[in-house]
Design an enzyme around this catalytic site. Structure first.
Site, short mmCIF file in Angstrom:
data_model
loop_
_atom_site.label_atom_id
_atom_site.label_comp_id
_atom_site.label_asym_id
_atom_site.label_seq_id
_atom_site.Cartn_x
_atom_site.Cartn_y
_atom_site.Cartn_z
N GLU A 182 0.88 -1.17 0.00
CA GLU A 182 0.00 0.00 0.00
C GLU A 182 0.92 1.21 0.00
O GLU A 182 1.40 1.64 1.06
CB GLU A 182 -0.93 -0.03 1.22
CG GLU A 182 -2.08 0.95 1.12
CD GLU A 182 -1.63 2.38 1.39
OE1 GLU A 182 -1.36 3.12 0.41
OE2 GLU A 182 -1.54 2.73 2.56
N GLU A 237 3.27 9.00 -3.82
CA GLU A 237 4.29 8.44 -2.92
C GLU A 237 5.31 7.58 -3.67
O GLU A 237 6.07 6.85 -3.05
CB GLU A 237 3.62 7.62 -1.81
CG GLU A 237 2.86 8.46 -0.80
CD GLU A 237 2.33 7.63 0.36
OE1 GLU A 237 2.56 6.40 0.37
OE2 GLU A 237 1.69 8.21 1.25
#
Length: 691
Positions: A144, A153
Site C-alpha cells: 500500500e 508516494e
C-alpha cells in the site's frame, strides 16, 4: 539530557529556543506518521485480507509455494494477514526505523516471528539470492504505497522495480490495478480558492481593489488540493460531465507502467456552464479476477452510498455517513488553466497528463482539433506561492469584507493615516480607496510582499500605500489615527496565534483605536463522527493485537504534540453536545503586559446524550460593539445538531484520549492559561464531571 530546538513565537514574531525531550525529533516523526488513521479503515483492511487469501489459494492450487513480499509493511498488519492465510514465506520491508522496530515487536507479540522476516530497507535496496534479503523472488506482492493522488508516494517506481527485480514472472500483485476518475465542474465556491475577485464597497458597489491580470491568468499552485469532497455542499457545484476514466495502471506488470503519459478523451457535456475545475478520485481492483473493488469515490459516485435519484444537500450528507471514512485517501481538486464555456450535449475534450508523481488536466472545447498538452502547473504571478488556497478563500469572503469595510468607513477621513498589521491583507489596500490619506502595511514575508506589491501596482496605489517589512522600520514620528488588521499571519498555526495583532498594536501603536477592538476564544464540545479516529487506539485490529503500536504513538504524542491541533472542521462532521461557551476575551483597548500570566477557568453544561470525543476551539474578532467576524461556526449552534463551519479557516481541536459517554447530567470544567514566557503559550485543560 535535554535538547534545545529553535522555533517561532507566533505572538511576538521572534525566534525562541525551547527545551525538548532528548529524542524529540524521533518522537515527532512517529507521532506525525499517521499510520493509525489508515489502520482504522476496516474496508481497506478487509479487502486486502480477502485478496490475499485468494492469491495464496490460487498459488497453492498450482502446486507452488506462496512466497509473499510486503513492501512498506508499517505495523506488519498485511504481513501477518499473509502468514495467517497460509503463506509459505513472508518477507516484509520497512525503511522507517521507528516503525520497523514497532512492527517487529507486533509480529512477535502476535506469534508470527517464525513466519515473517522483517527487512529494514527500502524495497529498491533489497537483494535476492542465497545471501540476499530474499532467497528467491516472491510470487505474491502486497503493498500500500498510495496517497490522495494515487502515484504521489512513488507507486510507479516502487511497482516497476519490484516487477523487474523482486518478483517472479508468474506473480500476483495486490492490488492488481488502479483507475483514475475525473469529473468536470463549475463552482464559484471552488474557484474562490484559486482566483481573487474584485473587492467592492458594499454600499456604493464601487470597485476598491482589482486583481492583477497576471494573477487570474496564472495556472496556480502545483500542490494538489486534497479534501473530503463528500462534505462539499451539493448545491455549491454543477457537474458539466459524467465521471470519466482517464488512466489505468496495471500494477502486476502485464501492461507496462508509463512514468510520463498524455491522454485525451472525448465526452459529452451534461449541462451548460463554465468548466472551472476537475474533481479526481481513484479506485483499486484488488485481485486478478476483478471481483474485489476498493473505491475512494465521493459520495455521489460511491458504490456504497445507496443514493436515490434525488440528490439534495441533506440526502448527500446522510449518504456520506454510509461510505467508508478515510483521511489518508481523500479526493482532489485540480484547477483548469483556462476557463472554458460549454453547452449541454457539446462534445468536449478531456486532456490529462501525469509524470512520476502528479497529475494535471485541461478541457478543450473542440476534441477534433489537435491537442496541445499543458505543462505541469507552475505559479507565474507569485500570489499562489505567497497565499494558501484557504487564504485566497478568505480574501474572497464578501460577507466578512463587507463587515470590515462598513466598520472602517466610520473611522476614515481624508486625513486618516493607518497602520495595517495583517499579512497579505487586501482590506489594507481597500482603505486607501475609501479615502484614507496613507496606509502603512507591515508585511515581513518576502513572497507576500511581492504579491501585495503586484496589487498596489495594478490599482495605482503607490502614492497611498507603503509596505514595511520590519517592525523597526515603522514610521515613528508620523501621526497615526487608526490600526487595523483582519487579523491573519502567515506563520500562525492556531486561531489564537493571530492575537499577534494585539501584541503589535499595543507595542508599536499604543493608545490608537483598533479594528478589531477585541477577540474572544470560544469553544463547543462535540461528538465527531470520524475525526477522533486519528488519535483513537487500535487495540485489536482485524484480529491482531496492536497495543504495541498504540503505546508507541501515545508516548510519542505526549512528548512531541500540543494537546490541541488544527483541522478544517467543515470536512469532518460533528454534532454539538453543548452550546458555544467563551473561554477568554481580550480587550485590545486595555494595556497589554507580555510578562503577565493570564488565567481563565469555567464550567459549561452538557445538553443531551452523546459520545464526547472532542472540543472545537476558534476565535471571534469583535470589530466594534455591534460587529463580529467569526472563524468558527457559520450558523447558530444547537446541541444535538450538526455544526456548519467556515470553510476558509482551520479550527483548534482538543481530542480526548479516552472517549466518554455523556448525558445532561455531565458538565465540562475547563481552564486556559496564557503566558508568553512559557514554551506553550496557550495551555488548555478540559475535564468531564457530574454536574
Amino acid at each position: 539530557m535535554s535538547i534545545f530546538t529553535r522555533s517561532f513565537d507566533p505572538i511576538t514574531g521572534c525566534s525562541i529556543w525551547e527545551e525538548k525531550h532528548p529524542d524529540y525529533d524521533h518522537h515527532q516523526e512517529v507521532a506525525r506518521s499517521a499510520f493509525a488513521d489508515m489502520l482504522h479503515d476496516h474496508e481497506r483492511n478487509e479487502k486486502y485480507f480477502v485478496a490475499l487469501k485468494q492469491a495464496i489459494e490460487k498459488v497453492h492450487s498450482k502446486g507452488k509455494k506462496a512466497n509473499v513480499l510486503d513492501i512498506g509493511t508499517g505495523t506488519g498488519l498485511l504481513s501477518m494477514m499473509a502468514a495467517k492465510s497460509g503463506a509459505d514465506s513472508v518477507t516484509a520491508c520497512e525503511a522507517f526505523t521507528p516503525m520497523a522496530e514497532c512492527a517487529f515487536e507486533i509480529i512477535q507479540k502476535n506469534g508470527f516471528e517464525s513466519k515473517v522476516k522483517l527487512v529494514q530497507k527500502r524495497s529498491t535496496e533489497m537483494t535476492v539470492g542465497e545471501n540476499g534479503d530474499m532467497k528467491t523472488r516472491a510470487n505474491i506482492l502486497i503493498t500500500e504505497v498510495f496517497d490522495t493522488e494515487l502515484i504521489g508516494e512513488g507507486a510507479l517506481s516502487t511497482f516497476k522495480h519490484a516487477q523487474q527485480f523482486l518478483l517472479e514472472e508468474d506473480r500476483i500483485v495486490i492490488p492488481n490495478k488502479g483507475t483514475v476518475w475525473i469529473q468536470v465542474v463549475e463552482s464559484k465556491t471552488i474557484q474562490a480558492w484559486q482566483k481573487i475577485n474584485e473587492i467592492r464597497d458594499p454600499e456604493s458597489e464601487k470597485v476598491l481593489i482589482s486583481p492583477p491580470i497576471a494573477m487570474n491568468q496564472c495556472h496556480g499552485s502545483s500542490a494538489v488540493h486534497d479534501l473530503q469532497l463528500s462534505q462539499m455542499p451539493y448545491d455549491s457545484f454543477t457537474f458539466l460531465s459524467n465521471p470519466v476514466i482517464m488512466f489505468n495502471f496495471d500494477w502486476s506488470g502485464k501492461e507496462p507502467l508509463i512514468f510520463n503519459e498524455n491522454v485525451t478523451k472525448s465526452t459529452k457535456a451534461i449541462a451548460s456552464g463554465t468548466a472551472q475545475a476537475i474533481f479526481m478520485w481513484w479506485s483499486l481492483i484488488m485481485d486478478p479476477d476483478n471481483k474485489v473493488n476498493l473505491s475512494c469515490a465521493p459520495v455521489w459516485q460511491h458504490p456504497d452510498a445507496l443514493l436515490s435519484e434525488t440528490k439534495d444537500v441533506e440526502s448527500m450528507f446522510n449518504a456520506a455517513d454510509r461510505i467508508p471514512w478515510r483521511d489518508h485517501w481523500m479526493q482532489a481538486i485540480y484547477y483548469l488553466p483556462n476557463e472554458i464555456k460549454v453547452d449541454k450535449d457539446q462534445e468536449i475534450g478531456l486532456v490529462a497528463c501525469h509524470d512520476e508523481y502528479s497529475f494535471w488536466f485541461k478541457v478543450e472545447p473542440d476534441p477534433t482539433q489537435k491537442v496541445e498538452y499543458p505543462r505541469s502547473p507552475v505559479c507565474d504571478c507569485s500570489v499562489h506561492l505567497a497565499l494558501s488556497r484557504s487564504r485566497i478563500g478568505q480574501l474572497n469572503d464578501k460577507e466578512k469584507q463587507a463587515k470590515y469595510l462598513k466598520v472602517l468607513k466610520k473611522y476614515i477621513t481624508p486625513d486618516t493615516v493607518c497602520f495595517c498589521f495583517s499579512d497579505n491583507s487586501l482590506i489594507g489596500l481597500s482603505v486607501s480607496n475609501l479615502g484614507a490619506k496613507k496606509t502603512i502595511i507591515l508585511e515581513p514575508n518576502n513572497l507576500s510582499c511581492r504579491a501585495l506589491q503586484s496589487f498596489i501596482t495594478a490599482n495605482q496605489l503607490t502614492d497611498k500605500v507603503q509596505i514595511v517589512q520590519k517592525v523597526e522600520d515603522l514610521p515613528k514620528n508620523m501621526k497615526v489615527n487608526l490600526v487595523f488588521g483582519e487579523p491573519y499571519y502567515v506563520n500562525s498555526i492556531f486561531p489564537w496565534d493571530n492575537l499577534r495583532f494585539l501584541y503589535l498594536s499595543q507595542k508599536y501603536a499604543p493608545g490608537i483605536p483598533t479594528v478589531p477592538m477585541g477577540g474572544s476564544i470560544r469553544g463547543v464540545a462535540v461528538e465527531f463522527k470520524d475525526l477522533h479516529k486519528i488519535r483513537t487506539p487500535l487495540g485489536i485490529c482485524e484480529g491482531f493485537d496492536m497495543s504495541c503500536f498504540d503505546k508507541l504513538l501515545l508516548d510519542s504524542s505526549k512528548i512531541s504534540d500540543n494537546p490541541v491541533e488544527v483541522h478544517p472542521l467543515w470536512e469532518y462532521p460533528a454534532k454539538a453536545l453543548t452550546s458555544i461557551f467563551d473561554l477568554a476575551y481580550f480587550d485590545f483597548r486595555n494595556e497589554f503586559d507580555e510578562t503577565q500570566e493570564i488565567k481563565f477557568k469555567g464550567n459549561t453544561p452538557i445538553f443531551g446524550a452523546g459520545s464526547l470525543n472532542g472540543l472545537a476551539l476558534w476565535i471571534d474578532w469583535h470589530l466594534d460593539i455591534e460587529t463580529t467576524v467569526s472563524t468558527g461556526p457559520l450558523t447558530q449552534v444547537i446541541p444535538g445538531e450538526r455544526i456548519t463551519w467556515d470553510k476558509n479557516t482551520r479550527q483548534g481541536v482538543f481530542l480526548f484520549r479516552k472517549i466518554k459517554n455523556v448525558t445532561c447530567q455531565n458538565a465540562i470544567d475547563w481552564s486556559l492559561t496564557f503566558n508568553l514566557k512559557k514554551d506553550r503559550i496557550f495551555e488548555f485543560n478540559f475535564n468531564v464531571k457530574k454536574s
